[in-house]
Structures are given as structure tokens and as C-alpha cells.
Design a protein around this motif. Structure first.
Motif, mmCIF file in Angstrom:
data_model
loop_
_atom_site.group_PDB
_atom_site.id
_atom_site.type_symbol
_atom_site.label_atom_id
_atom_site.label_comp_id
_atom_site.label_asym_id
_atom_site.label_seq_id
_atom_site.Cartn_x
_atom_site.Cartn_y
_atom_site.Cartn_z
ATOM 1 N N GLY A 160 0.794 -1.218 0.000
ATOM 2 C CA GLY A 160 0.000 0.000 0.000
ATOM 3 C C GLY A 160 0.826 1.267 0.000
ATOM 4 N N TYR A 161 2.135 1.152 0.203
ATOM 5 C CA TYR A 161 3.025 2.306 0.204
ATOM 6 C C TYR A 161 4.133 2.051 -0.812
ATOM 7 C CZ TYR A 161 0.782 3.357 4.622
ATOM 8 O OH TYR A 161 -0.142 3.626 5.595
ATOM 9 N N ILE B 281 -3.537 2.832 -0.501
ATOM 10 C CA ILE B 281 -4.470 2.188 0.412
ATOM 11 C C ILE B 281 -5.849 2.827 0.352
ATOM 12 C CG2 ILE B 281 -4.939 1.680 2.839
ATOM 13 C CD1 ILE B 281 -2.028 1.333 3.267
ATOM 14 N N THR C 95 -8.784 0.842 -0.969
ATOM 15 C CA THR C 95 -9.557 -0.062 -0.105
ATOM 16 C C THR C 95 -10.608 0.697 0.697
ATOM 17 O OG1 THR C 95 -7.913 0.096 1.657
ATOM 18 C CG2 THR C 95 -7.684 -1.728 0.112
ATOM 19 N N TRP D 242 -7.440 3.118 8.996
ATOM 20 C CA TRP D 242 -6.237 3.302 8.185
ATOM 21 C C TRP D 242 -5.432 4.490 8.703
ATOM 22 C CZ3 TRP D 242 -6.399 6.492 3.226
ATOM 23 C CH2 TRP D 242 -5.131 6.625 2.685
ATOM 24 N N ASN E 161 -1.772 4.464 10.425
ATOM 25 C CA ASN E 161 -0.746 5.296 9.811
ATOM 26 C C ASN E 161 -0.116 6.229 10.849
ATOM 27 O OD1 ASN E 161 0.795 6.614 7.930
ATOM 28 N ND2 ASN E 161 -0.894 7.024 6.549
ATOM 29 N N ARG F 9 -8.022 10.646 5.972
ATOM 30 C CA ARG F 9 -8.349 9.254 5.652
ATOM 31 C C ARG F 9 -9.780 8.937 6.064
ATOM 32 N NH1 ARG F 9 -2.629 8.863 6.283
ATOM 33 N NH2 ARG F 9 -1.917 9.397 4.222
#
Length: 134
Positions: A5-6, A17, A20, A40, A44, A71
Motif C-alpha cells: 500500500g506504500y 491504500i 480499499t 487506516w 498510519n 483518511r
């Protein structure tokens, strides 16, 4: 998978990400999409302290306004956008789902970069002892 995702690019990371979170918002609605986005963002934020994804994360993502709020809003706004376009998710067309994904990604990018710029601006004002007005 440490960087799932990164995608590291120099001192930054390209984040994918939010896809999702948008999918969760499409399938579950804006409220649950916001919860997925919050989760998320919270992960993070914790990760910025214990295992940063980039050198910039140490300075920027330790602020919950930068790491959590955008997010959370990705899930909320993506879910709202799709609900405004269609009443039933099963009736959504490809262009509506694509537009929802694009808007979700833009929400994340614009808010994170705006908060980063705001932090930079305010920190610069404090360094030179000026009264900053936004």
C-alpha cells in the motif's frame, strides 16, 4: 509485506491504500467507509512513531490532523458521493464507481498536502516570530 500500500519514491511514499477505503465506502456506505478510513489513518499515525514509511512521516504524519482526518474523510465523502449518484450500489455504472474512486483519491491527496502546507506555513511563521493569518 512491509510496504503493501506504500510505494516509496525518494523521501515520500505514494499511497494506494485509499482504494480499499473507497471500496469499503462503496460496498458498506459512508459511515462504515469512514470507520475503515479512520482505522487506516490511526494505523498510519501509530506507524509514524514506530515504523515510518518515509523520512517525511516522522515530521508530518505524527500530527493526527494529517494522518487520521483526511483518511476518515476519504471513506465518508466517497460513500456520500456514490449515494448521491445512485440509490442502490448494484445499479452503479462503471463511470460512477470510477468517479467515486477518483474523488476519494483526490480527497486524500488534497487534504494531506493542504495540512502539510499549513503546518509548514505555521512553523515558518513561528520561526521568524510573525503573526500569521490564514
Amino acid at each position: 509485506m512491509p510496504f503493501l500500500g506504500y510505494i516509496p519514491v525518494g523521501p515520500f511514499s505514494i499511497v494506494i491504500i485509499q482504494v480499499t477505503v473507497v471500496i469499503a465506502a462503496v460496498l458498506l456506505g459512508p459511515k462504515d467507509g469512514a470507520w475503515v478510513g479512520f482505522t487506516w489513518g490511526f494505523i498510519n499515525w501509530i506507524r509514524a512513531f514506530v515504523w515510518p514509511t518515509s523520512p517525511m512521516a516522522i515530521y508530518v504524519l505524527v500530527n493526527p490532523l494529517v494522518s487520521i482526518l483526511p483518511r476518515l474523510l476519504v471513506g465518508l465523502i466517497s460513500g456520500w458521493i456514490l449515494l448521491k449518484m445512485v440509490h442502490n450500489v448494484h445499479d452503479a455504472k462503471v463511470w460512477q464507481l470510477s468517479l467515486t474512486g477518483i474523488i476519494g483519491s483526490l480527497v486524500n491527496t488534497v487534504l494531506v498536502l493542504s495540512f502539510m502546507a499549513g503546518m509548514y506555513y505555521l512553523a515558518g511563521c513561528r520561526l521568524i516570530n510573525l503573526t500569521c493569518t490564514l
